[in-house]
Design an enzyme around this catalytic site. Structure first.
Site, PDB file in Angstrom:
ATOM      1  N   HIS A 173    -146.730  42.070  16.403  1.00  0.00           N
ATOM      2  CA  HIS A 173    -147.038  40.707  16.857  1.00  0.00           C
ATOM      3  C   HIS A 173    -147.712  40.743  18.227  1.00  0.00           C
ATOM      4  O   HIS A 173    -148.717  40.054  18.458  1.00  0.00           O
ATOM      5  CB  HIS A 173    -145.737  39.900  16.916  1.00  0.00           C
ATOM      6  CG  HIS A 173    -145.871  38.541  17.521  1.00  0.00           C
ATOM      7  ND1 HIS A 173    -146.055  37.396  16.779  1.00  0.00           N
ATOM      8  CD2 HIS A 173    -145.837  38.139  18.819  1.00  0.00           C
ATOM      9  CE1 HIS A 173    -146.134  36.352  17.585  1.00  0.00           C
ATOM     10  NE2 HIS A 173    -146.004  36.775  18.836  1.00  0.00           N
ATOM     11  N   GLU A 174    -147.170  41.535  19.145  1.00  0.00           N
ATOM     12  CA  GLU A 174    -147.738  41.601  20.493  1.00  0.00           C
ATOM     13  C   GLU A 174    -149.108  42.267  20.489  1.00  0.00           C
ATOM     14  O   GLU A 174    -150.017  41.839  21.213  1.00  0.00           O
ATOM     15  CB  GLU A 174    -146.775  42.337  21.437  1.00  0.00           C
ATOM     16  CG  GLU A 174    -145.396  41.715  21.566  1.00  0.00           C
ATOM     17  CD  GLU A 174    -145.421  40.243  21.971  1.00  0.00           C
ATOM     18  OE1 GLU A 174    -146.413  39.802  22.585  1.00  0.00           O
ATOM     19  OE2 GLU A 174    -144.457  39.524  21.658  1.00  0.00           O
TER      20      GLU A 174
END
Length: 291
Positions: free
Chosen positions: A144-145
């Site tokens: 996600h990051e």
């Protein structure tokens, strides 16, 4: 949330400070010397608005490290640290970006990515995240990051914040000029901006800045959905990201209702300023995604 909250607060502080410095240097007196020069004011607002946003972007990485107490790791420490670095490298290669710096910080389950450039970013995860999630869930969070970086979210948010800042600076000074003119309407000897102008512009810089933050926060929430989808693509399936979100929300995936309704974790004004959508909405978006 930490990533965007730091950016918004730093940006607001920079704009207010630049506004005060501009007043001390006599910029406001120039703008109002012979009536308000709207062309010059718009140029001033543009420089101030985007200047504050760009400074905040360039400062985002060192500020995030300092404020969160991030310890940068290179994979030569423990087995867990080596795995984190390898996971970030794997996703960075898949996403076509340069290898970010990797860090760990003490605290509750959380993670963030920040940095002004795709090839010089930072991905940091908390000890609480590593201790409270399975490796697959942590991997999804890291994905996600990395997706945030690959999507250019910090630059996108900087451009949006710059536009908002420009409107804030412009409107606060137009209104400040109107208020000051009204207060000194019977003073024939008045010249340049008065106390009414200075007080009004400072107050409106802060008030309108917070209102603009609602708009920036809305855009941030849309970017979160994209980052969730990006993590699912990097992982090759959606379930790990769904599991990670459910874990963050304090619920097990099996307990989720089949037809998740959109409902906020915090209602009212709190939801308007939230940089992340409710966990339930994010899970529902992943579950309803095609493919």
């Amino acid at each position: 949330m930490k990533r965007i909250a730091l950016f918004l607060l730093t940006n607001l502080a920079v704009v207010v400070v630049l506004g005060i410095v501009a007043s001390l240097l006599g910029v406001n007196r120039y703008l109002t010397a012979n009536g308000l020069n709207l062309g010059a004011l718009l140029g001033f607002a543009f420089i101030m608005g985007f200047g504050g946003a760009i400074i905040s972007l360039l400062m985002s990485k060192p500020i995030a490290k300092w404020s969160s107490g991030v310890r940068v790791i290179d994979g030569t420490g423990s087995a867990d640290e080596a795995w984190i670095v390898q996971t970030v490298r794997k996703f960075a290669d898949q996403a076509g970006i340069g290898m970010p710096e990797v860090g760990i910080f003490e605290g509750d389950p959380n993670a963030f990515a920040t940095g002004a450039f795709k090839n010089n970013a930072l991905v940091a995860v908390s000890t609480g995240l590593l201790q409270g999630m399975t490796r697959e869930e942590v991997e999804a969070v890291i994905g996600h990051e990395v997706a945030h970086i690959a999507n250019g979210d910090m630059v996108t948010m900087t451009l949006i914040q710059g536009v908002m800042n420009t409107f804030v600076v412009f409107l606060s000074r137009v209104i400040g000029y109107a208020v000051d003119s009204f207060l000194r309407r019977n003073d024939e000897n008045s010249s340049g901006p008065g106390i009414g102008y200075m007080v009004t512009t400072i107050v409106l810089d802060i008030v309108l800045g917070f209102l603009a933050s609602m708009i920036v926060a809305w855009f941030s929430r849309q970017r979160e959905f994209r980052a969730d989808a990006g993590a699912a693509r990097l992982m090759g399936r959606r379930q790990p990201m769904i599991n990670a979100l459910a874990r963050l929300g304090g619920m097990h995936p099996a307990e989720l209702p089949k037809g998740l309704q959109a409902m906020g974790i915090a209602g009212g004004i709190g939801k308007l300023f939230s940089t992340h959508p409710p966990i339930e909405e994010r899970i529902a978006a992943l579950q309803n995604a095609q493919g």
